[in-house]
Design an enzyme around this catalytic site. Structure first.
Site, mmCIF file in Angstrom:
data_model
loop_
_atom_site.group_PDB
_atom_site.id
_atom_site.type_symbol
_atom_site.label_atom_id
_atom_site.label_comp_id
_atom_site.label_asym_id
_atom_site.label_seq_id
_atom_site.Cartn_x
_atom_site.Cartn_y
_atom_site.Cartn_z
ATOM 1 N N ASP A 249 5.479 -4.755 6.079
ATOM 2 C CA ASP A 249 5.771 -6.438 6.124
ATOM 3 C C ASP A 249 5.852 -7.087 4.960
ATOM 4 O OD1 ASP A 249 3.232 -6.293 6.089
ATOM 5 O OD2 ASP A 249 2.936 -7.665 7.857
ATOM 6 N N ASP B 162 -0.028 2.237 8.507
ATOM 7 C CA ASP B 162 -0.716 1.514 9.572
ATOM 8 C C ASP B 162 0.214 1.539 10.769
ATOM 9 O OD1 ASP B 162 -2.311 0.906 7.796
ATOM 10 O OD2 ASP B 162 -1.730 -1.165 7.228
ATOM 11 N N GLY C 81 -11.454 13.849 20.304
ATOM 12 C CA GLY C 81 -12.259 13.935 21.420
ATOM 13 C C GLY C 81 -13.671 13.040 21.119
ATOM 14 N N THR D 27 4.216 2.743 5.598
ATOM 15 C CA THR D 27 3.098 2.297 5.423
ATOM 16 C C THR D 27 2.109 3.220 6.612
ATOM 17 O OG1 THR D 27 1.376 0.555 6.391
ATOM 18 C CG2 THR D 27 3.549 0.385 7.172
ATOM 19 N N GLY E 267 0.929 -1.132 -0.139
ATOM 20 C CA GLY E 267 -0.128 0.088 -0.062
ATOM 21 C C GLY E 267 0.942 1.457 -0.046
ATOM 22 N N ARG F 34 0.960 -5.133 -5.176
ATOM 23 C CA ARG F 34 1.130 -6.278 -4.318
ATOM 24 C C ARG F 34 1.280 -7.263 -5.152
ATOM 25 N NH1 ARG F 34 -0.459 -4.334 0.672
ATOM 26 N NH2 ARG F 34 -2.052 -2.782 0.678
ATOM 27 N N ASP G 97 2.424 -0.624 11.666
ATOM 28 C CA ASP G 97 2.069 -1.806 12.139
ATOM 29 C C ASP G 97 3.146 -2.802 12.097
ATOM 30 O OD1 ASP G 97 2.095 -2.049 9.435
ATOM 31 O OD2 ASP G 97 0.363 -3.615 9.392
ATOM 32 N N ARG H 167 -5.052 7.440 2.434
ATOM 33 C CA ARG H 167 -3.644 7.208 2.053
ATOM 34 C C ARG H 167 -2.960 8.084 1.201
ATOM 35 N NH1 ARG H 167 -3.786 1.150 1.017
ATOM 36 N NH2 ARG H 167 -3.372 1.408 -1.051
ATOM 37 N N ARG I 162 -5.465 -1.814 9.009
ATOM 38 C CA ARG I 162 -5.586 -3.258 9.177
ATOM 39 C C ARG I 162 -5.632 -3.911 10.316
ATOM 40 N NH1 ARG I 162 -3.577 -6.205 4.659
ATOM 41 N NH2 ARG I 162 -2.166 -4.469 3.551
HETATM 42 O O1 F6P Z 1 -1.476 -1.376 4.744
HETATM 43 C C1 F6P Z 1 -2.157 -0.240 4.203
HETATM 44 C C2 F6P Z 1 -3.549 -0.576 4.060
HETATM 45 O O2 F6P Z 1 -4.248 0.862 3.592
HETATM 46 C C3 F6P Z 1 -4.279 -0.914 5.009
HETATM 47 O O3 F6P Z 1 -4.674 0.013 6.074
HETATM 48 C C4 F6P Z 1 -5.570 -1.439 4.593
HETATM 49 O O4 F6P Z 1 -6.238 -2.443 5.219
HETATM 50 C C5 F6P Z 1 -4.904 -2.028 3.056
HETATM 51 O O5 F6P Z 1 -3.829 -1.360 2.986
HETATM 52 C C6 F6P Z 1 -5.980 -1.965 1.894
HETATM 53 O O6 F6P Z 1 -5.399 -2.580 0.962
HETATM 54 P P1 F6P Z 1 -5.540 -2.208 -0.554
HETATM 55 O O7 F6P Z 1 -4.715 -1.163 -1.081
HETATM 56 O O8 F6P Z 1 -5.153 -3.331 -1.448
HETATM 57 O O9 F6P Z 1 -6.953 -2.173 -0.738
#
Ligand code: F6P
Length: 361
Positions: free
Chosen positions: A106, A130, A188, A128, A14, A75, A132, A264, A174
């Site tokens: 990752d 996230d 808030g 990313t 992403g 991906r 994460d 994003r 995610r």
């Molecule tokens: O990892 C970044 C992210 O935007 C996540 O927050 C989300 O779950 C995922 O990618 C969405 O993936 P895609 O862009 O393949 O729909």
């Protein structure tokens, strides 16, 4: 390892605001060091399909402030196959790419390890929205994404106040609740649901009821996309949608919004441009030092290398996804270090969650 003369840069997974700032830093730093730089377009699929273009100071001029990734992303399941890997290696050989900087999450780092195993030194930069990747305190794109969410939540709150409504807002992340919990505090919000901590639904509904009775008009509930409700037939329903229904039915007029990929995009904040620049420069330095199989992480404000497999294993430990044999090659000290990283993460998210609830009235 022979002296590196040409590096490739790619973004994978992403996209995240700040990736362009990292691309720029990597390109400029490498050129300053006398290296040639190429970009692999579209992440690992570009490596498989021979999509390689030269990078110059001109190519990266002005991209620091732009969202997305100007060298595209994807991906790429094919990269996990031996056939895909062989095509990727052939592309590296054809273009005389000695080493790669891979920017992403990752999945990107798993690909980077495979590349290194096949003889192409690779260093990763954590990018990313996230946040994460357990081993690093911060991933490029996180701050911009949070600010985008925060702007949206403020807007929802304006209209909620006017109409005396509740707005349940689902945000990306995610399986990681970092974006949700931090923006909930900052906006808030009256409640927040994240994957890491069990959500007390009855308490949240009661809190909304009490706040309403006390005269509060606008309410925001932030729900991470990684939280689900399982219905009587075993179907998993996004929790935000489910909570909207019961809040509307039992308490007050309620709307649902999914911010999704909107979050994003956008120009990166200073935090993301700066972090991307620091991580990008460090990645090139590491390759020039003859190092590989590393990601640049942020640890207590410093930008330091960490072994990719160690980072990925720590990540699986935190996410309770360790595979058989994952820890076999590590001694007690390494395993203790991994646990310490996981504990730090757990403590932080729990602390944030508690704050979000303590001041959500
Ligand atoms: O990892 C970044 C992210 O935007 C996540 O927050 C989300 O779950 C995922 O990618 C969405 O993936 P895609 O862009 O393949 O729909």
């Amino acid at each position: 390892m022979d002296k590196i003369k040409k590096i490739g840069v790619l973004t994978s997974g992403g996209d995240a605001p700040g990736m362009n700032a990292a691309i720029r830093a990597i390109t400029d730093k490498a050129i300053e060091q006398g290296l040639d730089v190429v970009a692999v377009l579209g992440g690992y699929s570009g490596l498989i399909n021979d999509k390689v273009v030269p990078m110059t100071m001109d190519t990266v001029n002005g991209i620091i402030k732009r969202g997305g990734t100007c060298i595209y992303s994807d991906r790429c399941p094919e990269f996990a196959t031996e056939e895909g890997m062989q095509k990727a290696i052939a592309t590296c050989k054809k273009h005389k790419i000695d080493a790669i900087v891979a920017i992403g999450g990752d999945g990107t780092f798993r690909g980077a390890t495979d590349l290194s195993l096949h003889g192409i030194p690779t260093v990763g930069v954590a990018g990313t929205i996230d946040n994460d990747i357990t081993a690093t305190d911060y991933t490029v794109g996180f701050d911009t994404a949070m600010n985008t969410v925060l702007d949206a939540l403020d807007n929802f709150m304006d209209t909620c106040e006017s109409h005396a409504r509740c707005n349940v807002v689902e945000v990306m992340g995610r399986d990681c609740g970092d974006i949700a919990v931090r923006t909930a505090i900052a906006s808030g919000a009256i409640a927040v649901a994240i994957p890491e901590v069990p959500f007390d639904e009855a308490e949240a509904l009661d809190r909304i009821k009490r706040a309403r009775a006390a005269g509060k008009r606008g309410m925001i509930v932030v729900v991470s996309e990684g939280v689900f409700h399982t219905d009587e037939n075993g179907n998993k329903i996004p929790y935000g949608e489910y909570f909207t229904e019961i809040c509307q039915r039992d308490i007050m007029e309620t709307r649902f919004a999914r911010l999704a990929h909107f979050v994003r995009g956008g120009n990166p904040t200073l935090r993301d441009r700066l972090t991307a620049s620091r991580m990008g420069v460090r990645a090139v330095e590491l390759l020039l030092e003859g190092k590989s199989d590393l990601i640049v992480i942020e640890e207590d404000g410093k930008y330091v290398p960490m072994d990719i497999v160690f980072a990925l294993t720590t990540d699986r430990m935190y996410k309770k996804k360790l595979k058989d044999g994952d820890l076999d090659k590590y001694g007690d000290e390494d395993i203790a270090a991994m646990k310490a990283i996981c504990d730090k993460r757990t403590a932080e998210i729990k602390e944030l969650y508690k704050i979000a609830n303590d001041i959500a009235l």
